[in-house]
Design a protein around this motif. Structure first.
Motif, mmCIF file in Angstrom:
data_model
loop_
_atom_site.group_PDB
_atom_site.id
_atom_site.type_symbol
_atom_site.label_atom_id
_atom_site.label_comp_id
_atom_site.label_asym_id
_atom_site.label_seq_id
_atom_site.Cartn_x
_atom_site.Cartn_y
_atom_site.Cartn_z
ATOM 1 N N ALA A 35 0.838 -1.203 0.000
ATOM 2 C CA ALA A 35 0.000 0.000 0.000
ATOM 3 C C ALA A 35 0.875 1.256 0.000
ATOM 4 C CB ALA A 35 -0.911 0.005 1.224
ATOM 5 N N VAL A 36 0.452 2.238 -0.797
ATOM 6 C CA VAL A 36 1.213 3.485 -0.919
ATOM 7 C C VAL A 36 0.931 4.389 0.276
ATOM 8 C CG1 VAL A 36 1.579 5.549 -2.327
ATOM 9 C CG2 VAL A 36 1.192 3.341 -3.428
ATOM 10 N N LEU A 37 1.992 5.010 0.787
ATOM 11 C CA LEU A 37 1.876 5.914 1.936
ATOM 12 C C LEU A 37 1.856 7.372 1.481
ATOM 13 C CD1 LEU A 37 4.502 4.188 4.244
ATOM 14 C CD2 LEU A 37 2.040 4.272 4.646
ATOM 15 N N PRO A 38 1.291 8.257 2.295
ATOM 16 C CA PRO A 38 1.405 9.688 2.014
ATOM 17 C C PRO A 38 2.872 10.100 1.947
ATOM 18 C CG PRO A 38 -0.261 9.295 3.685
ATOM 19 C CD PRO A 38 0.447 7.989 3.476
ATOM 20 N N SER A 39 3.139 11.228 1.368
ATOM 21 C CA SER A 39 4.518 11.675 1.168
ATOM 22 C C SER A 39 5.175 12.116 2.473
ATOM 23 C CB SER A 39 4.541 12.840 0.191
ATOM 24 O OG SER A 39 3.893 13.960 0.792
ATOM 25 N N GLU A 40 6.509 12.265 2.437
ATOM 26 C CA GLU A 40 7.237 12.797 3.581
ATOM 27 C C GLU A 40 6.700 14.178 3.949
ATOM 28 O OE1 GLU A 40 11.337 12.928 2.560
ATOM 29 O OE2 GLU A 40 11.581 10.748 2.474
ATOM 30 N N ALA A 41 6.420 14.989 2.926
ATOM 31 C CA ALA A 41 5.917 16.347 3.170
ATOM 32 C C ALA A 41 4.579 16.304 3.891
ATOM 33 C CB ALA A 41 5.779 17.100 1.854
ATOM 34 N N ASP A 42 3.735 15.358 3.509
ATOM 35 C CA ASP A 42 2.419 15.227 4.145
ATOM 36 C C ASP A 42 2.578 14.875 5.622
ATOM 37 O OD1 ASP A 42 -0.244 15.006 4.626
ATOM 38 O OD2 ASP A 42 -0.589 13.271 3.340
ATOM 39 N N PHE A 43 3.423 13.894 5.903
ATOM 40 C CA PHE A 43 3.627 13.505 7.301
ATOM 41 C C PHE A 43 4.301 14.626 8.090
ATOM 42 C CE2 PHE A 43 2.987 9.030 5.960
ATOM 43 C CZ PHE A 43 2.122 8.636 6.970
ATOM 44 N N ALA A 44 5.225 15.343 7.463
ATOM 45 C CA ALA A 44 5.887 16.458 8.138
ATOM 46 C C ALA A 44 4.870 17.518 8.518
ATOM 47 C CB ALA A 44 6.959 17.056 7.232
ATOM 48 N N GLY A 57 12.879 10.042 9.559
ATOM 49 C CA GLY A 57 11.895 9.073 10.041
ATOM 50 C C GLY A 57 11.629 7.986 9.028
ATOM 51 N N PHE A 58 11.491 8.389 7.761
ATOM 52 C CA PHE A 58 11.264 7.407 6.689
ATOM 53 C C PHE A 58 12.472 6.484 6.549
ATOM 54 C CE2 PHE A 58 7.408 9.290 5.861
ATOM 55 C CZ PHE A 58 6.822 8.929 4.660
ATOM 56 N N ALA A 63 14.987 1.186 7.305
ATOM 57 C CA ALA A 63 16.054 0.359 7.866
ATOM 58 C C ALA A 63 15.468 -0.789 8.686
ATOM 59 C CB ALA A 63 16.976 1.209 8.741
ATOM 60 N N LEU A 64 14.343 -0.552 9.313
ATOM 61 C CA LEU A 64 13.663 -1.588 10.093
ATOM 62 C C LEU A 64 12.791 -2.479 9.223
ATOM 63 C CD1 LEU A 64 12.604 0.577 13.186
ATOM 64 C CD2 LEU A 64 14.371 -1.208 13.134
ATOM 65 N N LYS A 65 12.781 -2.210 7.925
ATOM 66 C CA LYS A 65 12.004 -2.978 6.948
ATOM 67 C C LYS A 65 10.497 -2.895 7.209
ATOM 68 C CE LYS A 65 15.636 -4.296 4.716
ATOM 69 N NZ LYS A 65 16.008 -5.663 4.444
ATOM 70 N N LEU A 66 10.055 -1.739 7.745
ATOM 71 C CA LEU A 66 8.626 -1.526 7.943
ATOM 72 C C LEU A 66 8.001 -0.835 6.733
ATOM 73 C CD1 LEU A 66 8.535 -0.423 11.700
ATOM 74 C CD2 LEU A 66 8.295 -2.712 10.717
ATOM 75 N N ILE A 67 8.819 -0.057 6.013
ATOM 76 C CA ILE A 67 8.358 0.551 4.768
ATOM 77 C C ILE A 67 9.433 0.347 3.707
ATOM 78 C CG2 ILE A 67 6.980 2.280 5.998
ATOM 79 C CD1 ILE A 67 9.080 4.376 5.210
ATOM 80 N N ARG A 73 9.732 7.006 -6.403
ATOM 81 C CA ARG A 73 8.364 6.549 -6.157
ATOM 82 C C ARG A 73 8.017 6.726 -4.694
ATOM 83 N NH1 ARG A 73 8.110 1.837 -3.438
ATOM 84 N NH2 ARG A 73 9.808 0.315 -3.574
ATOM 85 N N ARG A 74 6.752 6.725 -4.417
ATOM 86 C CA ARG A 74 6.272 6.913 -3.050
ATOM 87 C C ARG A 74 6.606 5.709 -2.183
ATOM 88 N NH1 ARG A 74 1.566 10.242 -3.397
ATOM 89 N NH2 ARG A 74 0.813 9.468 -1.404
ATOM 90 N N ALA A 75 6.768 5.968 -0.902
ATOM 91 C CA ALA A 75 7.027 4.885 0.052
ATOM 92 C C ALA A 75 5.801 3.986 0.151
ATOM 93 C CB ALA A 75 7.365 5.472 1.417
#
Length: 238
Positions: A35-44, A57-58, A63-67, A73-75
């Motif tokens: 599933a596509v996540l909102p952008s870094e800017a959106d979360f910021a 944060g991303f 690094a933890l393999k959560l995203i 491309r989007r996370a």
């Protein structure tokens, strides 16, 4: 990721908060792998932090393999794998927080259960693959590296056939440590007869799974681990 020893603690705290916000978003919205996540800017913007904090944060979540974060491309929500847990176990062994004996105790307990479930739940394709991996070990007796690869794949295939993804995650996480101890155990089996006996044990496990014989599968796996532990004791590893 921000170095916790050199960075402003407040900045590190903001990164942690941003990471928690992303995880909360995934859970609240019931997002699944891919599933596509909102952008870094959106979360910021939502968290009231800078783009730099969101970027860190991303990176931390990747690094933890959560995203999954890819260029251009989007996370996306990541598929769980065993790499982070494997790294943690390897670190714990090398820093003497966990002993090989303790890992084998846990593996023995887990794999007695996975082999029993695999005998009950495996598909025909999985049974064939497990039998074939045991055959691959035998066919490559003179090439230890290939035997080791097939051996590791053998145990991971059984865990997957158990139909419990938690078992597959745990068994897969032992891969790095196994690659370090396996050559020692194989070399300690100083003659070919002893090495063939080890492969015979894998054959017994594979046949029991193929025949859906849960008791025989458990018995063969117990014998396999008892033999492996004795071999590593003889080698002075544990």
């Amino acid at each position: 990721m921000i170095d916790p020893q050199s960075a402003d603690p407040r900045a590190a705290s903001l990164v942690d908060r941003l990471m928690a916000d992303v995880c909360d978003h995934i859970r609240v919205n019931g997002l699944e792998p891919g599933a596509v996540l909102p952008s870094e800017a959106d979360f910021a913007s939502r968290a009231g932090v800078s783009r730099a904090v969101a970027r860190e944060g991303f990176r931390g979540l990747a690094a933890l393999k959560l995203i999954d974060v890819g260029n251009g491309r989007r996370a996306r929500v990541a598929q769980t794998d065993d790499s982070v847990l494997s790294l943690m176990i390897d670190h714990a062994v090398h820093t003497k927080q966990i002993r090989i004996q303790q890992i084998l105790d846990v593996r023995r307990t887990i794999e007695l259960r996975t082999v029993a479930l695999a005998a009950l739940r495996r598909s025909d394709r999985e049974a064939t693959d497990i039998v074939d991996l045991a055959a691959t070990m035998r066919a490559n007796l003179a090439q230890p590296e290939k035997v080791m690869d097939a051996d590791i794949a053998f145990h991971e295939a059984i865990a997957k056939a158990s139909r419990n993804p938690m078992f597959a995650l745990l068994v897969g996480s032992f891969r790095v440590v196994t690659r370090e101890t396996w050559p020692i155990g194989w070399a300690t089996r100083f003659n070919q007869a002893s090495q063939v006996e080890n492969i015979d044990c894998h054959d017994s496990i594979a046949r029991a799974i193929r025949d859906r014989d849960m008791r025989a599968a458990e018995s063969a796996m117990a014998h396999h681990f008892d033999s492996a532990i004795k071999t590593l004791v003889d080698a002075g590893v544990i």
